[in-house]
Design a protein around this motif. Structure first.
Motif, PDB file in Angstrom:
ATOM      1  N   LEU A  24      41.634  48.719 135.339  1.00 49.96           N
ATOM      2  CA  LEU A  24      40.377  48.226 134.789  1.00 49.96           C
ATOM      3  C   LEU A  24      39.299  49.311 134.794  1.00 49.96           C
ATOM      4  N   TYR A  34      39.817  52.534 134.582  1.00 50.57           N
ATOM      5  CA  TYR A  34      40.146  53.492 133.525  1.00 50.57           C
ATOM      6  C   TYR A  34      39.669  52.989 132.165  1.00 50.57           C
ATOM      7  N   ILE A  35      39.801  51.676 131.944  1.00 51.14           N
ATOM      8  CA  ILE A  35      39.378  51.110 130.661  1.00 51.14           C
ATOM      9  C   ILE A  35      37.855  51.084 130.540  1.00 51.14           C
ATOM     10  N   TRP A  52      46.552  56.852 128.784  1.00 48.28           N
ATOM     11  CA  TRP A  52      46.065  56.320 127.515  1.00 48.28           C
ATOM     12  C   TRP A  52      47.207  55.694 126.718  1.00 48.28           C
ATOM     13  N   VAL A  54      48.501  52.393 129.094  1.00 47.68           N
ATOM     14  CA  VAL A  54      47.561  51.333 129.445  1.00 47.68           C
ATOM     15  C   VAL A  54      46.729  50.902 128.246  1.00 47.68           C
ATOM     16  N   VAL A  55      46.352  51.839 127.402  1.00 49.23           N
ATOM     17  CA  VAL A  55      45.490  51.514 126.272  1.00 49.23           C
ATOM     18  C   VAL A  55      46.308  51.332 124.997  1.00 49.23           C
TER      19      VAL A  55
END
Length: 415
Positions: free
Chosen positions: A45, A47-48, A202, A205-206
């Motif tokens: 969370l 990182y986002i 990236w 997770v993204v």
């Protein structure tokens, strides 16, 4: 090699401090392990939300920005996710109950398919895969029941997640500096690992999650418009399967289309096949655009990382498993490269050491070395004190003089 020997000597000279540091790190790890998945969830969370934290810090302080984003994470991410998962769990229980009661039996589906002209032996097929399917459904129900019965532990874990998220958002720069100071690595290697792991984070997770989320929402909307039951459960299942390469939404809309054919809705099934094919085809364009290319994010690492991550880290392993496995590959690649460079540098230093090129037992350089040096032009054979013999030029002992004698004596002492 000298830095490594100096580090080894420094550790050996301070055994007490080394033992205390190792024991402290071990005890700290043991304390973190019970709530490791919640700590990792806070890391994901953070990182986002770090880009939003940086923007908010332009207008308010770091603490206010972090508190604001923690509230946003609770209201916009954690609570809606918990609500959706609760509905999906309830629908999964309804499907399991329907199978157990016989209202959704394989025989009924097979008879419906035979009425429409499709002769498929689903009984034999179900018997073949009955055990893994039953085990998977039972595992979902069991984990759901454990989640419900262990609700206090879940609440404690989510509290840990929120505090970790707050600390990472507010003190991220200080934590990064601390890690750079504590980790025994060169700055250039740390920067390289940071760049590679950031790309991997990236991608997993993204990028991967966004692709899966887009496909799940698109297919879920289509299923809802077609009147398919258990839409939330099927949407969640689509999201999980879309994380896997070469599987994606196929794993959901194909069985649902067969079910629609079995209940005598061929037109709806055909519509779902067309729409589902478009959703699955979007993976070809979305994934390269959002993820890009990284050598540590291939299909094998994603699949093994997801399933292994679920076993090791729980549900958060869906996202963090590929990162851990890909990060291990990146770290080992850097380690192998640095080790090869160190061995090559050591070999060059050994080859350049004059003591290696001396004659055995005398410490005086050999004729081959002297001849090589003559060819390089460092000592030419045109001096009056040299004589020709054989195929090369050789300097006599009597013509070397006191300086050569002293050099030979010094080389012998070094030998």
């Amino acid at each position: 090699m000298s830095d490594r020997s100096e580090l080894s000597g420094w550790l050996s000279e301070r055994p007490g401090l080394t033992a205390v540091a190792a024991a402290s790190a071990t005890l700290g790890l043991l304390i973190v392990l019970p709530y490791l998945q919640y700590v990792l969830l806070g890391l994901i969370l953070a990182y986002i939300l770090v880009p939003a934290q940086r923007r908010l810090e332009r207008y308010v302080g770091a603490m206010i920005a972090a508190l604001t984003l923690v509230v946003v994470a609770v209201l916009a991410i954690i609570l809606p996710l918990a609500y959706v998962l609760a509905i999906a769990f309830r629908e999964a229980l309804e499907i399991v109950t329907a199978v157990e009661e016989g209202s959704l039996s394989v025989d009924a589906i097979e008879s419906r398919l035979e009425e429409t002209g499709y002769a498929v032996d689903l009984v034999e097929l179900s018997q073949t895969y009955q055990e893994p399917i039953a085990g998977g459904l039972q595992g979902v129900v069991t984990r759901g029941m454990e989640l419900v019965t262990g609700l206090p532990n879940v609440l404690i874990g989510l509290t840990v997640t929120l505090f970790v998220l707050f600390a990472l958002l507010r003190d991220r720069e200080a934590l990064v500096t601390w890690f750079e100071r504590v980790l025994p690595m060169d700055d250039d290697i740390q920067r390289e690992l940071h760049t590679e792991l950031n790309q991997l984070m990236w991608a997993s997770v993204v990028g991967n999650v966004v692709v899966a989320g887009i496909q799940a929402v698109l297919l879920g909307v289509g299923l809802a418009l077609l009147g398919v039951p258990a839409v939330i459960f099927l949407t969640v299942a689509t999201f999980v399967l879309a994380l896997l390469p070469l599987v994606g939404a196929f794993g959901v809309w194909v069985p649902v289309a067969l079910y629609l054919v079995a209940i005598d809705q061929p037109l709806v099934a055909l519509t779902l096949v067309v729409y589902g094919s478009l959703v699955s085809a979007s993976d070809t364009y979305l994934r390269p655009a959002l993820i890009g290319r990284t050598s540590a994010f291939n299909s094998a690492i994603v699949v093994v990382g997801i399933f292994g991550g679920i076993v090791v880290f729980g549900a958060v392993g869906l996202f963090i498993g590929p990162v851990v496995l890909g990060g291990a590959k990146i770290t080992l690649d850097v380690f192998a490269r640095e080790r090869a460079n160190a061995i090559g540098l050591e070999a060059e230093e050994t080859a350049a050491d004059p003591a290696v090129d001396t004659a055995p037992g005398t410490g005086v350089e050999s004729e081959t070395t002297a001849t090589d040096r003559d060819e390089d032009g460092t000592e030419t054979g045109d001096d009056p004190g040299t004589t020709s013999g054989g195929g090369g030029t050789r300097e006599t002992d009597s013509d070397r003089g006191p300086k050569s004698t002293e050099r030979a004596s010094g080389d012998h002492d070094e030998g």
